[in-house]
Design a protein around this motif. Structure first.
Motif, mmCIF file in Angstrom:
data_model
loop_
_atom_site.group_PDB
_atom_site.id
_atom_site.type_symbol
_atom_site.label_atom_id
_atom_site.label_comp_id
_atom_site.label_asym_id
_atom_site.label_seq_id
_atom_site.Cartn_x
_atom_site.Cartn_y
_atom_site.Cartn_z
ATOM 1 N N ASP A 23 1.188 -1.490 -0.224
ATOM 2 C CA ASP A 23 -0.195 0.247 0.346
ATOM 3 C C ASP A 23 0.922 0.999 0.146
ATOM 4 O O ASP A 23 1.726 1.313 0.290
ATOM 5 C CB ASP A 23 -1.159 0.228 1.084
ATOM 6 C CG ASP A 23 -2.220 -1.311 1.279
ATOM 7 O OD1 ASP A 23 -2.133 -1.500 0.151
ATOM 8 O OD2 ASP A 23 -2.697 -1.894 2.254
ATOM 9 N N THR A 39 1.916 6.135 4.134
ATOM 10 C CA THR A 39 0.955 7.713 4.586
ATOM 11 C C THR A 39 2.663 9.459 4.530
ATOM 12 O O THR A 39 2.783 8.587 5.376
ATOM 13 C CB THR A 39 0.385 7.865 5.766
ATOM 14 O OG1 THR A 39 0.175 6.015 6.398
ATOM 15 C CG2 THR A 39 0.451 8.885 6.694
ATOM 16 N N THR A 40 1.820 10.229 3.859
ATOM 17 C CA THR A 40 2.501 10.961 3.926
ATOM 18 C C THR A 40 2.254 12.306 4.202
ATOM 19 O O THR A 40 0.767 12.569 4.983
ATOM 20 C CB THR A 40 2.826 11.050 2.184
ATOM 21 O OG1 THR A 40 1.408 11.691 2.017
ATOM 22 C CG2 THR A 40 3.516 9.756 1.735
ATOM 23 N N TRP A 49 9.795 5.087 8.965
ATOM 24 C CA TRP A 49 9.219 5.885 9.251
ATOM 25 C C TRP A 49 10.466 6.644 8.512
ATOM 26 O O TRP A 49 11.814 6.854 8.664
ATOM 27 C CB TRP A 49 8.980 6.940 10.823
ATOM 28 C CG TRP A 49 8.773 8.615 10.926
ATOM 29 C CD1 TRP A 49 6.908 8.356 10.255
ATOM 30 C CD2 TRP A 49 9.059 9.459 10.098
ATOM 31 N NE1 TRP A 49 7.222 9.855 10.524
ATOM 32 C CE2 TRP A 49 8.304 11.063 10.411
ATOM 33 C CE3 TRP A 49 10.868 9.594 10.593
ATOM 34 C CZ2 TRP A 49 8.241 12.054 10.789
ATOM 35 C CZ3 TRP A 49 11.170 10.977 10.389
ATOM 36 C CH2 TRP A 49 10.137 11.960 11.205
ATOM 37 N N ALA A 78 6.875 10.345 5.879
ATOM 38 C CA ALA A 78 6.096 9.388 4.865
ATOM 39 C C ALA A 78 6.104 7.836 5.806
ATOM 40 O O ALA A 78 7.575 8.610 6.355
ATOM 41 C CB ALA A 78 6.874 9.110 4.019
ATOM 42 N N ARG A 85 5.167 3.657 7.323
ATOM 43 C CA ARG A 85 4.823 2.597 5.846
ATOM 44 C C ARG A 85 3.785 1.681 8.411
ATOM 45 O O ARG A 85 3.362 0.776 8.077
ATOM 46 C CB ARG A 85 5.469 1.817 6.641
ATOM 47 C CG ARG A 85 5.877 1.199 4.684
ATOM 48 C CD ARG A 85 5.202 1.561 3.632
ATOM 49 N NE ARG A 85 5.746 1.749 2.343
ATOM 50 C CZ ARG A 85 5.101 1.519 1.486
ATOM 51 N NH1 ARG A 85 3.898 1.066 1.186
ATOM 52 N NH2 ARG A 85 5.437 1.834 0.626
ATOM 53 N N ALA A 115 0.627 1.515 9.019
ATOM 54 C CA ALA A 115 -0.931 1.741 8.624
ATOM 55 C C ALA A 115 -0.015 -0.705 8.421
ATOM 56 O O ALA A 115 -1.421 -0.766 8.468
ATOM 57 C CB ALA A 115 -0.534 2.137 7.260
ATOM 58 N N ARG A 168 3.571 9.029 14.833
ATOM 59 C CA ARG A 168 4.018 10.180 13.649
ATOM 60 C C ARG A 168 4.198 11.782 14.382
ATOM 61 O O ARG A 168 4.659 12.126 14.447
ATOM 62 C CB ARG A 168 2.402 10.154 13.502
ATOM 63 C CG ARG A 168 2.619 8.918 12.410
ATOM 64 C CD ARG A 168 1.306 9.035 10.935
ATOM 65 N NE ARG A 168 1.161 7.943 10.198
ATOM 66 C CZ ARG A 168 0.031 7.406 9.983
ATOM 67 N NH1 ARG A 168 -0.792 7.617 11.570
ATOM 68 N NH2 ARG A 168 -0.124 5.979 9.670
#
Length: 324
Positions: free
Chosen positions: A181, A184-185, A208, A221, A223, A225, A242
């Motif tokens: 996938d 997340t950014t 990260w 950015a 991972r 998730a 994060r």
């Protein structure tokens, strides 16, 4: 002060009291200095106060060099304790290893037990020499902990390997390839630097990455998730992590500035890289230029060394203009 002759002449300086077990620690430091790839200077500090220093700098070395190691080692131990407290909210355990690299050597501070640190300096050596000295430091601290009846803290992820009962946190599995996938950014995610940094996020070694310029975080950015990482978020949620790592990245420039000044006298500068190795994972910093850095995170202790190399390799290629 004690001096021994031979190919590994050792100069010993006891700078504090005579706590129980100091003779045994001296024996360990002497043995480490005689080993392959060892640093040239080692010291033990308790509560930020040095009590034992050993080196193989030779009788002809200027006193100011030993004094530079002494002073920088004390400050490095104090800063280590500061960062241990700073990183506590990440709930990834205690800080166990700090590595500061420059183009002319490396400085190391490792925790034997909380408040007891061993510091080492390898000067006038290249990357291979820094890596060898780092491995020697890990071996030394593991032996000091064994003397106390304690297990290795697995600094760098080098002392233990995953077994079948704990499969890789990410990798091919029933759910498909790790990192399949999009990450997340946040921030400015257009441009070749973002593309190359985000490509490091395989969900295994690095999870990260962020780019910081001055004291502003340009992009991040991650991972987090990835379902294979779920066990790492039992004490701190992915959104909370994060926020923590972005806050840390915003503080990287003043932190690396302090460290640059700290190691410049014994090693020369500028600072190229920083490792803050925790009981669970590590935060990694690589210098891109003045007041500009890449920051990486691994939450998997057994992948710390791989994460270090991945971020360092990207930085080397960016500096040399390789890979577009």
């Amino acid at each position: 002060m004690t001096v021994e002759g031979g190919p590994h002449e050792v100069r010993v300086r006891r700078t504090g009291g005579e706590p129980a077990g100091l003779d045994e620690v001296e024996d360990r430091l002497r043995a480490a200095l005689a080993g392959p790839g060892a640093p040239r200077w080692l010291g033990q500090l308790v509560g930020g106060v040095p009590d034992l220093e050993c080196d193989t700098l030779g009788a002809g070395s200027p006193g100011r060099l030993r004094e530079a190691f002494h002073n920088s080692g004390r400050l490095l131990s104090i800063l280590f304790a500061e960062q241990d407290r700073r990183l506590e909210p990440a709930r990834s355990g205690r800080l166990v290893r700090m590595v500061v690299r420059t183009g002319r050597g490396g400085a190391f501070c490792l925790s034997v037990v909380p408040g007891q640190h061993v510091v080492g300096f390898a000067h006038d050596v290249g990357p291979d020499g820094v890596a060898a000295a780092g491995a020697a430091m890990i071996g030394l601290v593991d032996r000091l902990r064994a003397d106390l009846g304690l297990r290795s803290q697995n600094p760098g992820g080098l002392a233990a390997r995953r077994d079948a009962a704990h499969p890789a946190a990410a990798g091919d599995g029933p759910e498909g390839p790790a990192g399949a996938d999009p990450p997340t950014t946040a921030g400015v995610t257009a441009g070749p630097l973002f593309d190359r940094a985000a490509a490091l996020l395989d969900g295994a070694a690095l999870q990260w990455v962020g780019h910081v310029r001055d004291e502003a975080v340009v992009f991040t950015a991650d991972r987090f998730a990835d379902r294979r990482l779920a066990r790492h978020f039992r004490l701190m949620s992915a959104p909370a992590r994060r926020r923590f790592y972005e806050s840390f990245a915003a503080e990287v420039v003043p932190l690396t500035g302090r460290l640059d000044r700290l190691v410049r006298s014994p090693l020369g500068g500028p600072l190229d890289g920083l490792v803050l190795d925790l009981e669970q994972g590590a935060l990694l910093v690589q210098r891109l230029g003045p007041r500009e850095h890449l920051v990486g995170v691994t939450v998997d202790q057994e992948r710390v060394a791989a994460a270090e190399e991945a971020l360092a390799a990207l930085t080397r290629s960016l500096r040399t203009g390789e890979g577009g």
